[in-house]
Write a protein that holds these residues in place. Sequence first.
Motif: not given
Length: 162
Positions: A137-159
């Motif tokens: 739903y577009g929330g910021d999880v960058s404080a909770f995951v390594p950067e490669p995972v944050n990037i993958a989540l963005h690519e998955k949900f908002d491209g």
Amino acid sequence: MRIALIPGSFDPFHNGHLEVVERATRLFDSVVVAALRNPQKSNALFSLEERRDMMAASMGHLPTVSIVSVSTLLVDVARDVNASAIVKGLRAVSDFESELQMAQMNRQLSGVETLFIPTSSSHSFIASRLLREVARYGGDVSAFVPEPVNIALHEKFDGTTP
Ligand code: PNS
């Protein structure tokens, strides 16, 4: 040579998982982190291969860590990698009931021992299920995951790439 096997769904891998891996590297000569299917959790967000790639990108600073992703029984992985013990993190007492049952089953199946590492309180609320929900739903999880995972989540949900 003492080898720890750290299994999990890792869908996705987060900072609580990373803490457990880093602490295990201080206790064992080498650590194998295994992304596995949890049949209780259908509808995975990431494929096993995507999870393996994200974990590799997140743990490049840990030279004694290797990563596998397999669709098989955990005790078979333990045998294949010659694991001295399975290591799992515990966030709260609520984790213990199912973890105890799996530890007992795995020991009955193969004799492998399971050791638990309690995660620090700063990570105890982090759960992959919540991260998927917040990120979806577009929330910021960058404080909770390594950067490669944050990037993958963005690519998955908002491209997009953050
Ligand atoms: O991160 P999770 O979802 O708590 O990890 C659970 C996991 C993946 C370790 C567990 O489901 C598992 O071991 N899956 C592989 C299949 C298996 O061996 N099942 C029997 C467990 S006693």
